[in-house]
Design a protein around this motif. Structure first.
Motif, PDB file in Angstrom:
ATOM      1  N   GLY A  76       9.862  13.517 -38.808  1.00  0.00           N
ATOM      2  CA  GLY A  76       9.083  13.787 -37.610  1.00  0.00           C
ATOM      3  C   GLY A  76       8.714  12.508 -36.887  1.00  0.00           C
ATOM      4  O   GLY A  76       8.776  11.412 -37.465  1.00  0.00           O
ATOM      5  N   PRO A  77       8.318  12.615 -35.613  1.00  0.00           N
ATOM      6  CA  PRO A  77       8.067  11.414 -34.809  1.00  0.00           C
ATOM      7  C   PRO A  77       6.912  10.558 -35.318  1.00  0.00           C
ATOM      8  O   PRO A  77       6.954   9.334 -35.201  1.00  0.00           O
ATOM      9  CB  PRO A  77       7.785  11.969 -33.409  1.00  0.00           C
ATOM     10  N   ARG A  78       5.848  11.158 -35.866  1.00  0.00           N
ATOM     11  CA  ARG A  78       4.695  10.357 -36.294  1.00  0.00           C
ATOM     12  C   ARG A  78       5.027   9.507 -37.516  1.00  0.00           C
ATOM     13  O   ARG A  78       4.778   8.307 -37.536  1.00  0.00           O
ATOM     14  CB  ARG A  78       3.504  11.273 -36.592  1.00  0.00           C
ATOM     15  N   ALA A  79       5.569  10.135 -38.548  1.00  0.00           N
ATOM     16  CA  ALA A  79       5.957   9.374 -39.732  1.00  0.00           C
ATOM     17  C   ALA A  79       7.067   8.390 -39.401  1.00  0.00           C
ATOM     18  O   ALA A  79       7.092   7.264 -39.901  1.00  0.00           O
ATOM     19  CB  ALA A  79       6.391  10.319 -40.847  1.00  0.00           C
ATOM     20  N   GLY A  80       7.977   8.823 -38.525  1.00  0.00           N
ATOM     21  CA  GLY A  80       9.047   7.930 -38.105  1.00  0.00           C
ATOM     22  C   GLY A  80       8.511   6.727 -37.352  1.00  0.00           C
ATOM     23  O   GLY A  80       9.046   5.616 -37.477  1.00  0.00           O
TER      24      GLY A  80
END
Length: 409
Positions: A76-80
């Motif tokens: 996902g964008p946040r963890a990425g």
């Protein structure tokens, strides 16, 4: 010849990861202080990077997508974004060190101060990244880096007590003159250097650059099994030379010129010339590798068009990002900071970021949606899980050891 050139990507990646400017000095420092007492760390690191690079190369060949594209989608964008921030900053520090390393290598060859060479080095990296084909970049730089074999030749010419060296490697002990914390600090640093995150970013992106498919899985394995162990052997040769020449004389390594002292003693100017060519090729290759890795990670996370297989006009943001990175690196070096110190710090911090990189690679390599029948087997997963534990321990220990030891001082 075609088969030989097929492993050039692995050779370039391994040389950039194992024997960049920081590792050249760090391995010499370790050899001059601990002999081959930390050789086991290099071996553990080589096996670890082989395991995860093989997975990242297989993911790229099967899915046609590079590591950071998959990380963003899988986590996902946040963890990425957390992964991107950590990896990008560490790689930026390493770009700075490698550009400085090229300047130091040119100083070693010409006796002209590194300050004059820094802008030349940065311009050289940019022009190659902008104009040269990826195949030319990897073949020429990777193969020239093999001149570092001069350290292995020097070790044999020095006629050391092989029994003593093997005993140091097989029965490592902490010298009475060294604190235990310092020993473990360098152990974490060497492990972080062997498994630094940008290696898998560059390796998987390079696989996409070369258009690897399922038919190239054997090539991927050959790259991993030849390139990375070769980088490890070169690291051990550098440490071995320092252990034979510098350790008995209590010579501390603080500069690149001291790293090559054993080579000069063993083979004179001829062998020293080969070593300097290898150092220049290795540092320049590492500068290319890390610069490209900054562009790859940004572009893949943000969904930009990227890759050297595209004309610069069709991947403009990818190329502009790398230009900005090089300008920042030159600006940092203009302050007079020691590029060797920058690399050693970045290697320690890379150990902190390792879990963010390697856990998602392991998850994707086991995902049938991406990999189909090419998912990991039980044996590969068992080894990978053992290394995840080692990675977590190294990540947790890195910062406390850095503070306790004053960066190994």
């Amino acid at each position: 010849m075609t088969r030989i050139l097929a492993v050039a990507l692995g050779i370039l990646t391994a040389i950039g990861g194992f024997v960049d400017i920081g590792d050249l000095v760090t391995n010499a420092v370790v050899g001059s202080r601990f002999g081959l007492g930390l050789a086991w760390v290099v071996i553990v690191g080589v096996i670890g990077i082989c395991v995860y690079a093989q997975m990242s190369g297989r993911v790229a060949a099967v899915s046609g997508r590079a590591t950071f594209e998959v990380i963003r989608e899988r986590l996902g964008p946040r963890a990425g974004l957390a992964n991107l921030a950590a990896s990008f900053l560490i790689t930026l520090l390493t770009v700075t060190a490698e550009v400085g390393g090229v300047a130091l290598s040119l100083q070693l060859a010409t006796s002209v101060g590194p300050g004059w060479w820094i802008p030349v080095a940065a311009f050289g990296v940019w022009i190659v990244v902008w104009r040269a084909k990826f195949s030319l970049l990897e073949n020429v730089t990777g193969l020239l880096g093999l001149a570092l074999i001069a350290f292995g030749v020097a070790l044999f010419l020095l006629s050391p007590d092989w029994g003593a060296l093997i005993d140091q490697a097989l029965r490592p002990t902490v010298p009475d003159s060294e604190p235990v914390a310092t020993y473990w600090f360098y152990a974490v640093a060497l492990f972080g250097a062997a498994m630094t995150p940008y290696e898998v970013f560059f390796f998987s992106s390079g696989a996409v650059e070369e258009g690897w498919t399922r038919k190239d899985l054997a090539t991927s394995r050959a790259n991993v099994l030849v390139g990375f162990p070769l980088g490890g052997l070169l690291s051990l040769a550098i440490a071995g030379c320092a252990a034979v020449v510098l350790l008995p004389q209590s010579i501390g390594v603080t500069s690149l010129s001291q790293v090559v002292l054993p080579v000069a003693e063993a083979g004179g100017m001829l062998l020293l010339s080969f070593a300097i060519v290898g150092i220049l090729a290795a540092t320049f290759g590492a500068a290319l590798e890390t610069t490209l890795s900054t562009g790859y990670t940004l572009a893949q996370y943000l969904g930009w068009s990227w890759g050297k297989f595209r004309r610069p006009a069709r991947a403009a943001r990818f190329h502009v990002a790398m230009i900005v990175v090089l300008l920042i690196a030159v600006g940092i070096l203009a302050t007079g900071v020691d590029p060797i110190a920058v690399t050693e710090i970045s290697v320690v911090f890379s150990a902190v970021a390792l879990p963010l990189t390697y856990l998602p690679i392991l998850l994707v390599a086991n995902d049938p949606e991406y990999m189909g029948e090419h998912v990991n087997g039980r044996g590969m997963n068992a080894i990978a899980m053992v290394y995840l534990v080692i990675i977590l321990v190294a990540a947790l220990a890195a910062i406390p050891l850095l503070i306790m030891t004053g960066a190994g001082a």
